[in-house]
Design a protein around this motif. Structure first.
Motif, PDB file in Angstrom:
ATOM      1  N   MET A 232       1.563  -1.109  14.425  1.00  0.00           N
ATOM      2  CA  MET A 232       1.035  -2.297  13.760  1.00  0.00           C
ATOM      3  C   MET A 232      -0.440  -2.527  14.047  1.00  0.00           C
ATOM      4  O   MET A 232      -1.063  -3.392  13.438  1.00  0.00           O
ATOM      5  CB  MET A 232       1.852  -3.536  14.145  1.00  0.00           C
TER       6      MET A 232
ATOM      7  N   ILE B 172      -1.872  -1.445   8.465  1.00  0.00           N
ATOM      8  CA  ILE B 172      -0.580  -1.476   7.810  1.00  0.00           C
ATOM      9  C   ILE B 172      -0.147  -2.936   7.758  1.00  0.00           C
ATOM     10  O   ILE B 172      -0.261  -3.645   8.749  1.00  0.00           O
ATOM     11  CB  ILE B 172       0.432  -0.663   8.646  1.00  0.00           C
ATOM     12  N   SER B 173       0.325  -3.392   6.618  1.00  0.00           N
ATOM     13  CA  SER B 173       0.790  -4.773   6.560  1.00  0.00           C
ATOM     14  C   SER B 173       2.265  -4.808   6.921  1.00  0.00           C
ATOM     15  O   SER B 173       2.939  -3.779   6.939  1.00  0.00           O
ATOM     16  CB  SER B 173       0.572  -5.362   5.173  1.00  0.00           C
ATOM     17  N   LEU B 174       2.741  -6.015   7.184  1.00  0.00           N
ATOM     18  CA  LEU B 174       4.138  -6.159   7.568  1.00  0.00           C
ATOM     19  C   LEU B 174       5.064  -5.683   6.444  1.00  0.00           C
ATOM     20  O   LEU B 174       6.099  -5.061   6.693  1.00  0.00           O
ATOM     21  CB  LEU B 174       4.409  -7.632   7.897  1.00  0.00           C
TER      22      LEU B 174
ATOM     23  N   ASN C 130       0.846  -1.177   0.000  1.00  0.00           N
ATOM     24  CA  ASN C 130       0.000   0.000   0.000  1.00  0.00           C
ATOM     25  C   ASN C 130       0.898   1.250   0.000  1.00  0.00           C
ATOM     26  O   ASN C 130       1.476   1.626   1.014  1.00  0.00           O
ATOM     27  CB  ASN C 130      -0.894  -0.072   1.242  1.00  0.00           C
TER      28      ASN C 130
ATOM     29  N   LEU D 296      10.224  -9.618   6.543  1.00  0.00           N
ATOM     30  CA  LEU D 296       8.994 -10.244   6.054  1.00  0.00           C
ATOM     31  C   LEU D 296       8.795 -11.633   6.649  1.00  0.00           C
ATOM     32  O   LEU D 296       7.666 -12.089   6.790  1.00  0.00           O
ATOM     33  CB  LEU D 296       9.049 -10.362   4.537  1.00  0.00           C
ATOM     34  N   ARG D 297       9.876 -12.326   6.975  1.00  0.00           N
ATOM     35  CA  ARG D 297       9.733 -13.681   7.489  1.00  0.00           C
ATOM     36  C   ARG D 297       9.403 -13.692   8.981  1.00  0.00           C
ATOM     37  O   ARG D 297       9.091 -14.718   9.551  1.00  0.00           O
ATOM     38  CB  ARG D 297      11.015 -14.481   7.231  1.00  0.00           C
ATOM     39  N   ARG D 298       9.470 -12.532   9.583  1.00  0.00           N
ATOM     40  CA  ARG D 298       9.192 -12.426  11.011  1.00  0.00           C
ATOM     41  C   ARG D 298       7.770 -12.896  11.316  1.00  0.00           C
ATOM     42  O   ARG D 298       6.833 -12.562  10.612  1.00  0.00           O
ATOM     43  CB  ARG D 298       9.338 -10.963  11.403  1.00  0.00           C
ATOM     44  N   LYS D 299       7.615 -13.692  12.370  1.00  0.00           N
ATOM     45  CA  LYS D 299       6.293 -14.240  12.689  1.00  0.00           C
ATOM     46  C   LYS D 299       5.505 -13.313  13.602  1.00  0.00           C
ATOM     47  O   LYS D 299       4.334 -13.062  13.405  1.00  0.00           O
ATOM     48  CB  LYS D 299       6.452 -15.592  13.392  1.00  0.00           C
ATOM     49  N   ASP D 300       6.143 -12.850  14.619  1.00  0.00           N
ATOM     50  CA  ASP D 300       5.431 -12.112  15.658  1.00  0.00           C
ATOM     51  C   ASP D 300       5.969 -10.696  15.754  1.00  0.00           C
ATOM     52  O   ASP D 300       7.168 -10.481  15.705  1.00  0.00           O
ATOM     53  CB  ASP D 300       5.619 -12.797  17.013  1.00  0.00           C
ATOM     54  N   LEU D 301       5.051  -9.789  15.916  1.00  0.00           N
ATOM     55  CA  LEU D 301       5.485  -8.404  15.980  1.00  0.00           C
ATOM     56  C   LEU D 301       5.252  -7.767  17.324  1.00  0.00           C
ATOM     57  O   LEU D 301       5.526  -6.597  17.515  1.00  0.00           O
ATOM     58  CB  LEU D 301       4.743  -7.597  14.916  1.00  0.00           C
ATOM     59  N   ALA D 302       4.669  -8.526  18.237  1.00  0.00           N
ATOM     60  CA  ALA D 302       4.377  -7.891  19.511  1.00  0.00           C
ATOM     61  C   ALA D 302       4.635  -8.855  20.628  1.00  0.00           C
ATOM     62  O   ALA D 302       4.644 -10.035  20.425  1.00  0.00           O
ATOM     63  CB  ALA D 302       2.928  -7.440  19.537  1.00  0.00           C
TER      64      ALA D 302
ATOM     65  N   ASP E  21       4.394  -3.312   4.196  1.00  0.00           N
ATOM     66  CA  ASP E  21       4.382  -1.841   4.206  1.00  0.00           C
ATOM     67  C   ASP E  21       5.329  -1.333   5.276  1.00  0.00           C
ATOM     68  O   ASP E  21       6.133  -0.422   5.055  1.00  0.00           O
ATOM     69  CB  ASP E  21       2.978  -1.300   4.543  1.00  0.00           C
TER      70      ASP E  21
END
Lengths: 144, 224, 307
Positions: free
Chosen positions: B79, B83-85, B2, B218-224, B87
């Protein structure tokens, strides 16, 4: 509920002022709502035909769950204090049934509890009757 | 992807880093000016100042824009927005790179201009400067992927120190190459094959590092 | 989920989780099945570390589950998908704003990402919450910080609110302001709230459905009245030889001499009669608060796990 009725109520209810709920009251919140609406109806603050706020409006104004108000309205409808027309909201009934089954049930429960305590204290039946009569007179004097 | 979201995130981070960015730009330009003074000592001091500003800017911007965002939990806030990962990652890596490039390019550009404008200056030094600046940019990209992958201040500093040591080795090796060292005092601008080779390797390293950074994010699984 | 609250807008749940599991080194979230009907306020109660926050992060696509599926407003939750988040407002207790910037900066940032941002409502909330747009985040108190975050969430008018411990650490005044503002949003019956807390009282006050979470599992889920009406505590006088009658859900909690305390989680009005018929004397029969019900459920759940 139409937009009009929402405005009418937000004017005279003005959030929280119409019904006040108590956290320290051991009774469930919906019972408090029922009782207070019944009282408003009984003293004529809410004459027959008065539109009540929608369930969601009242829940928002009192900051309580929708399910609480829904239950109170269902109960009030069942005992005839209010009538609900599909899609039109609830209004105070023409001849509200004030001898509510709710209050009756509550009274029964208190009586049972009193009887149990009386038996525990070893009171006789006539002694219990005397005490109830005494309490009744005391309350009546207070109301005057 | 986006584009609108990326643009908003990019501008937001550019705004967040406005003060350090301004500081490093001013510091960088001042160092470049010192380096161009007609005095050998000043030239040396200016060069050291430029290297210092570049290294400091790199650490600081990665810290403010990348590491602080996960440490301070502001990333959870960002996040939660639409917003996508992808972006997020593209905007983040782009803004860190751009904020670094602003003082970096400011210094390089002002040096290039001054080499031709100042009568006493020797334009032959330019390929040398380009090689050094690209080396520092590549070092910065390495720090960037370290920060993206480890999210650790410690590891990033290890890479910074390592980069610093390598820079000194690189400078020493360059000076020992006759084809390069002869450039520094030369009046004419020449691009010997060795210089061109080094520049292409540096470019390739920069591209690989940036690619790895985006892929890893991009390969990251978890953001929080 | 709820018999009293039929989903007013057809069958599509605002959010649902099916068989969701996630394994961390020291924590497992196991087989979470939950469904939140449109127009309801749903509470998640659990001790700290029970898995409430993980469930919510999975719902937001911030954490990818190892197994299971999540649908939010009819769309899959995923980190690569941002469209669902356009209509979801997420608040988490550990979420932070940029310390060095003002509330106004954050309002502008969020507004630029949401076409439906309601500026008038945002101004109203500033006023109602006693916030000043020009204030920097680092100067805010805990309560103001929470309110600023909620403002940013509410002013985009989300269809679904996911709130992870929004009233934690708030003074009673701030808490009431927040709860009251949340309830204002569900006046619109297309809006849904999922709300986690370890304060049972907040949940009891505003939630229609309640889910208990403990040690990575959902241990009970029902509508509010289902819990409050279903549970009862009895105090009985009974001789030592007394055998409790076989009634579903009836459990002994404690005994002291001839005094027995029993609880039941499937209460029907004839339970008292059955107890007395079994030879015990009923001293008291009490409704339980949500907190007591929660504690009893957690204890029962942990005992069953051990067996």
């Amino acid at each position: 509920m139409t937009d009009e009725s929402v405005t009418v109520y937000s004017v005279y209810m003005n959030r929280h002022s119409w019904i006040s709920l108590s956290q320290s009251d051991p009774r469930a919140l919906y019972l408090q709502v029922i009782e207070q609406i019944q009282r408003r109806v009984a003293v004529g603050d809410l004459p027959p035909g008065t539109e009540l706020p929608s369930i969601r409006q009242l829940a928002a104004d009192l900051s309580v769950s929708v399910i609480t108000i829904k239950r109170a309205y269902l109960e009030l409808e069942r005992e005839g204090t209010i009538t609900t027309r599909q899609g039109k909201g609830s209004v105070v009934a023409d001849r509200p049934g004030l001898q509510s089954s709710m209050a009756q049930r509550e009274l029964d429960e208190h009586m049972n509890q009193a009887a149990r305590l009386g038996i525990l204290l070893g009171l006789s039946k006539s002694e219990m009757q005397r005490r109830i009569a005494e309490a009744y007179e005391k309350s009546q004097r207070k109301r005057k | 992807m986006n584009a609108q979201a990326i643009r908003i995130l990019f501008l937001k981070d550019l705004f967040l880093s406005r003060w350090p960015l301004f500081g490093y730009l001013v510091g960088g330009l001042a160092s470049a000016a010192v380096a161009c003074l007609p005095n050998e000592a000043a030239g040396f001091i200016g060069f050291i100042m430029m290297v210092t500003v570049t290294i400091a800017a790199g650490i600081h911007l990665i810290g403010v824009l990348l590491l602080a965002e996960s440490a301070d939990m502001t990333r959870t806030f960002v996040m939660s927005l639409p917003i996508s990962l992808l972006d997020y990652s593209v905007a983040k890596i782009a803004v860190v790179l751009v904020t670094f490039l602003i003082p970096w390019a400011g210094m390089l550009a002002s040096l290039m201009v001054m080499v031709f404008v100042i009568p006493e200056a020797k334009p032959g030094v330019l390929p040398f400067l380009v090689m050094v600046f690209l080396f520092m940019l590549a070092g910065f990209c390495l720090q960037l992927i370290t920060a993206v992958i480890t999210e650790s201040v410690g590891w990033t500093i290890v890479v910074v120190v390592l980069g610093n040591v390598l820079l000194n080795v690189f400078l020493k090796e360059l000076r020992e190459q006759p084809s390069i060292s002869s450039l520094i005092e030369s009046e004419t601008l020449r691009w010997p094959p060795l210089a061109l080779q080094i520049i292409s390797v540096e470019f390739a390293a920069i591209c690989v590092a940036l690619g790895v950074a985006v892929l890893f994010q991009l390969r990251r699984k978890d953001l929080a | 989920m709820s018999a009293v609250l039929d989903p007013p807008l057809g069958a599509i749940a605002a959010a649902s989780l099916r068989g969701v599991s996630k394994t961390y080194r020291h924590f497992h979230l196991r087989d979470i099945d939950l469904e939140f009907a449109t127009g309801t306020v749903n509470g998640l109660i659990g001790p700290n570390g029970a898995g409430k926050s993980t469930i919510m992060r999975i719902m937001m696509g911030l954490v990818r589950p190892d197994r299971g599926t999540v649908a939010m407003l009819g769309r899959p939750a995923s980190s690569s998908e941002s469209s669902a988040k356009r209509e979801i407002g997420y608040f988490s207790e550990d979420m932070r704003l940029y310390k060095a910037e003002t509330i106004a900066f954050h309002m502008q940032f969020v507004r630029s990402l949401f076409p439906d941002w309601d500026e008038r409502y945002a101004e109203e909330l500033l006023d109602r919450f006693g916030l000043i747009a020009k204030q920097k985040i680092k100067g805010l108190s805990q309560g103001q910080r929470v309110k600023a975050l909620l403002l940013l969430v509410l002013a985009r008018r989300p269809k679904l609110l996911i709130l992870d411990e929004p009233t934690n650490g708030l003074d009673p005044v701030a808490k009431q302001e927040v709860l009251s503002e949340l309830m204002q949003t569900v006046k619109d019956e297309a809006r849904t709230i999922v709300y986690s807390s370890h304060h049972t009282q907040d949940i009891e006050q505003i939630c229609d459905t309640i889910t208990f979470v403990d040690r990575g599992r959902v241990i009970a889920s029902d509508d509010r009245d289902g819990f409050l009406n279903g549970w009862r505590r009895f105090r009985l006088q009974a001789p030592g030889s007394w055998v409790p009658p076989q009634i579903a859900g009836l459990r002994a909690e404690a005994s002291f001499g001839n005094l027995r305390v029993m609880t039941i989680d499937r209460y029907r009005p004839d339970v008292e009669e059955q107890l007395e018929a079994s030879g015990a004397t009923l001293e008291g029969s009490e409704a339980m608060t949500l907190e007591e019900i929660f504690l009893a459920t957690v204890t029962r759940g942990r005992e069953e796990c051990r067996r």
